[in-house]
Design an enzyme around this catalytic site. Structure first.
Site, PDB file in Angstrom:
ATOM      1  CD  GLU A  39      -1.376  -2.450   1.648  1.00 59.30           C
ATOM      2  OE1 GLU A  39      -0.444  -2.320   2.422  1.00 59.30           O
ATOM      3  OE2 GLU A  39      -1.827  -3.588   1.308  1.00 59.30           O
ATOM      4  NE  ARG A  43       0.465  14.509   2.683  1.00 57.03           N
ATOM      5  CZ  ARG A  43       1.005  15.552   2.931  1.00 57.03           C
ATOM      6  NH1 ARG A  43       2.251  16.044   2.498  1.00 57.03           N
ATOM      7  NH2 ARG A  43       0.127  16.650   3.484  1.00 57.03           N
ATOM      8  CB  ALA A  88       6.098  22.458   4.941  1.00 54.22           C
ATOM      9  N   PRO A 127      10.080   6.562   1.709  1.00 57.39           N
ATOM     10  CG  PRO A 127      11.972   6.007   0.761  1.00 57.39           C
ATOM     11  CD  PRO A 127      11.285   6.895   1.909  1.00 57.39           C
ATOM     12  N   GLY A 128       9.214   3.631   1.928  1.00 53.33           N
ATOM     13  CA  GLY A 128       8.762   2.567   2.066  1.00 53.33           C
ATOM     14  C   GLY A 128       7.171   2.438   1.887  1.00 53.33           C
ATOM     15  CD  GLU A 132       4.892  14.383   1.544  1.00 58.56           C
ATOM     16  OE1 GLU A 132       4.951  15.360   1.859  1.00 58.56           O
ATOM     17  OE2 GLU A 132       4.582  13.476   2.283  1.00 58.56           O
ATOM     18  CD  GLU A 155      -4.816  25.668   2.297  1.00 57.20           C
ATOM     19  OE1 GLU A 155      -3.926  25.507   2.691  1.00 57.20           O
ATOM     20  OE2 GLU A 155      -4.729  26.171   0.893  1.00 57.20           O
TER      21      GLU A 155
END
Length: 203
Positions: A39, A43, A88, A127-128, A132, A155
């Protein structure tokens, strides 16, 4: 080394999106892996900015609520849910990373970047399980009148903005107050580059 996607299905399509892969990849021993199910959180890609005033030797920090920091059970580490961070935001369609750096610095911290931001790093967050990446920048700012509450109400942002001296910022890192990766990377970079930035501001 090669990999093969056998199937890909979107299992959730909300604020965050989750894709389920069936895949195989080459192994280091020369064999093929079995078919794996993974999975992956999708995002988009992010930009982060370390706003620093080399003249006043001050760093702009923000504090906000982060749902990913909510403890799931009693075995979770006792860490804050309101995190001290740097600016960010997510790259929207058609935006450049530099444009996002300027937009987010103004929206989240109420200040404008002076000149062009300097790229610190471009890296994967985790990255596992996620696609993103983060473009991490240093941005020069004037901290003379920086502070207060900021963020985009539509937001759901509720952001406290404050400044600290570079030395105070380094102490926050060393005593564990800064407990997210992008802020840690940025402040460690500032430790290495602070003298250069200050000398350039005097030129």
């Amino acid at each position: 080394m090669k990999f093969k996607i056998i199937a890909k299905n979107r299992s959730w399509d909300g604020y965050c999106k989750i894709d389920v892969y069936q895949l195989q990849h080459d192994r280091f021993d020369g064999c093929q892996s079995p078919v794996l199910q993974r999975e992956v959180l999708e995002r988009g890609h992010a930009v982060a900015v370390l706003p620093y005033d080399p003249v006043r030797d001050e760093v702009v920090m923000i504090e906000q609520f982060r749902p990913g920091a909510i403890p799931v059970n009693d075995n979770d580490p006792k860490m804050p849910v309101w995190l001290t961070e740097i600016v960010a935001g997510i790259i929207e369609d058609g935006e450049t990373a530099e444009a996002v750096a300027r937009r987010e610095t103004f929206e989240e911290a109420g200040c404008e970047l002076i000149g062009s931001p300097e790229l610190i790093s471009h890296y994967y967050v985790t990255p596992g399980c996620s696609t993103e990446t983060v473009h991490l920048f240093y941005g020069q700012v004037d901290t003379t009148n920086v502070g207060g509450l900021h963020g985009v109400a539509e937001e759901g942002e509720d952001i406290r903005v404050f400044t600290v001296s570079a030395e105070e910022c380094f102490a926050m890192l060393q005593n564990g107050q800064l407990c997210n990766a992008m802020t840690t990377i940025a402040v460690q970079w500032l430790m290495l580059n602070r003298d250069r930035l200050r000398q350039n501001s005097e030129a």
